[in-house]
Write a protein that holds these residues in place. Structure first.
Motif: not given
Length: 590
Positions: A392-393, A450-452, A555-559, A561-566
């Motif tokens: 997904e990433f 995904i987040v360092s 339609g992957m842009g907000l998806a 966003v959601r991944q980075i938020v989580l």
């Protein structure tokens, strides 16, 4: 025809179908195209001819392309299926992906897309053929090696006979793991062959090789536990030209039956294996201590009982056990996997075999062995979940690359048209962002995160870089008010804002305005675009969602966003803009 690619093309427009067939066959002379006007006719064709790949339109009579794909997948889960359609929408893409589509292409106005389609067809078919060939070869080799009563090897003729590959019953034969010989931790010539036989064996083997012949010899080996066994070996040089620098061969134990019985006892008492001995009718003759540890019973309570009714097996499993015993009694080597217990968290998963023991071709006993693989299965499930998360990433980063790539392409086109170097400079700046995203992807796949590391990030600084990467029209603008900052991974925050800005430009037009400001420990982002309908806000972050009718994207842009938020442990809330007229996104740490 060997090497040909049989393509079934389903399209209800005869002229376009004929044109597509002509272009595909011209692009690749291996491709042979048969056309059908409907999905029903396509299914009938599948029943009467061999097809390597299906190419189908979406808008078809009777059933659409995705329904056609679902019907195909009921009979063949792997047959390459490419949706080649003029109708591009997130809904179609999402349905096709869920149904197992191999590829998804849109029809174009020119002819370049036919070359792309031909390439996708060839790649998909070759990939499937390669997978099938590898699977067939692997099954044949595994069946052969698993039924050989000994060890298969590949080694060099250097001193010590260094092993390159060892398969079969190496550990049972020598006491050493295959990996120990392959890694050089154990030397076949120095550690395994009996010292008194080493020179004679080497002379005999090299003598035969010098004549270009196969060799066979009998000699003694010393096992890891110090036992001496007599083995028979046969092999030959693998280079037909006479260069016998590498050997392949087979080694089997020819020690007397007493020696075989002692070896069986060592295996029987292996604390890492559950082992049982049955007669040919399936009566339990003996079990080892390890097996007893897995049930609430004693050895005396299970010996003499039919093995399917012993406590290792549930009522639902008894019929399978009876079948395995019957197959082993007929001389077959049976491998199985079983789950003991019903609760997934506490159940035990084992892999094992029913191995027939023969005397002059008659099965006299059956050895049942099993290995507890519960922990390995758990790790495999965790690895699968991790891989799905990375898939997904990777998809979302691939989407995120599109904006800076589009900016590079647009600026270079302007540079060619106007000759102004400013556009080249802008293209170079956007290209730097492409490289940053590539590096971020590599780092994430290497570290698994995904987040360092996070820090307090000034959003005003980040939005400047975002604007360069997105490169919106000059009439678009942004405003940062107050002390807009948030605890975040700077690179991931930039990806998030790039998606929000890209979304604003796409939906709000060339003169869109963006406003960013503080919100407690978080930030808000809003624009003056068309907004998002309240009824759609719960699914706004779902892959494939878009508010634009007929949008050809996925339609992957907000998806993203959601991944980075989580990944940051934040929350995101969608509402109407308070200052501007569009949509508002509120980002807060949990």
């Amino acid at each position: 025809m060997p090497g040909s690619i049989q393509v079934l093309h389903v399209d209800d427009e005869p002229g376009f179908a004929e044109l597509t067939a002509a272009y595909l066959e011209r692009e690749n002379d291996r491709i042979e195209v048969v056309t059908e006007p409907s999905a029903r006719a396509g299914l009938d064709a599948l029943g009467s001819r061999d097809v390597d790949c299906i190419v189908s339109d979406h808008d078809l009579p009777e059933m659409d392309g995705v329904e056609f794909l679902e019907a195909v997948r009921e009979d063949d889960a792997e047959l390459p299926f490419i949706l080649f359609t003029g109708r591009g929408s997130e809904e179609v893409a999402s349905r096709a992906i869920s149904a197992g589509v191999t590829d998804y292409l849109q029809k174009g106005s020119g002819t370049d897309h036919y070359a792309l389609l031909a390439n996708r067809i060839e790649n998909a078919v070759e990939r499937r053929r390669s997978q099938r060939a590898v699977e067939r070869q692997k099954r044949r080799l595994e069946t052969l090696v698993s039924n050989l009563p000994g060890m298969v090897y590949r080694c060099r003729t250097e001193p010590g006979w260094p092993m390159e590959d060892v398969e079969g019953e190496c550990e049972r034969l020598t006491g050493y793991a295959s990996s120990a010989l392959e890694d050089g931790d154990v030397s076949w010539g120095a550690d395994v062959i009996h010292p008194a036989d080493r020179e004679a064996v080497r002379a005999e083997v090299l003598d035969a090789l010098s004549d270009g012949d196969a060799f066979q010899c009998t000699y003694r080996i010393r096992t890891a536990d110090g036992d001496v066994k007599r083995v028979w070996e046969r092999g030959r040089g693998v280079d037909a030209s006479g260069d016998a620098g590498t050997l392949e061969g087979f080694v089997m134990d020819v020690t007397e039956s007493r020696r075989r019985e002692r070896r069986f006892e060592a295996i029987f008492n292996d604390p890492n294996l559950l082992v049982g001995l049955l007669d040919a009718e399936g009566t339990t003759l003996d079990v080892n201590e390890t097996a007893i540890e897995y049930v609430d019973a004693t050895r005396s309570e299970v010996i003499g009982e039919p093995f399917p009714t012993t406590p290792w097996w549930s009522d639902d499993q008894q019929r399978d056990v009876e079948r395995w015993i019957s197959e082993a009694a007929s001389g077959e080597y049976v491998e199985y996997e079983a789950v003991h217990g019903t609760d997934e968290e506490i159940s035990t998963v084992v892999e094992g075999s029913f191995r027939p023991v023969t005397d002059d071709g008659t099965v006299t006993a059956i050895v049942v062995s099993a290995n507890d693989v519960t922990e390995r299965k758990r790790r495999e499930r965790e690895l699968k979940r991790r891989n799905e998360r990375f898939d997904e990433f990777a998809s979302l980063v691939s989407h995120d690359l599109q904006s800076p790539i589009s900016a590079v392409r647009g600026r270079l086109e302007l540079a060619l048209e106007t000759g102004e170097l400013e556009h080249v400079e802008k293209a170079a700046e956007a290209m730097d962002r492409v490289d940053d995203l590539r590096t971020e992807l590599v780092d994430t796949l290497r570290t698994g995160e995904i987040v360092s590391e996070t820090e307090r990030v000034d959003v005003g600084d980040v939005i400047e870089d975002v604007w360069i990467a997105i490169d919106p029209p000059d009439s678009a603008s942004f405003t940062v008010v107050g002390d807009a900052s948030i605890e975040a991974d700077p690179d991931a925050l930039q990806r998030l804002l790039e998606n929000l800005v890209g979304n604003s430009v796409e939906h709000g037009g060339d003169d869109v305005s963006v406003r960013i400001g503080p919100l407690g420990d978080g930030i808000y982002y809003e624009d003056d675009g068309p907004g998002i309908d309240p009824a759609d806000r719960d699914r706004a972050f779902t892959p494939g969602f878009s508010t634009k009718d007929g949008d050809a994207g996925v339609g992957m842009g907000l998806a993203s966003v959601r991944q980075i938020v989580l990944a940051h442990d934040w929350s995101v809330h969608v509402d109407d803009a308070e200052i501007l007229d569009g949509v508002r996104f509120e980002l807060r740490p949990e």
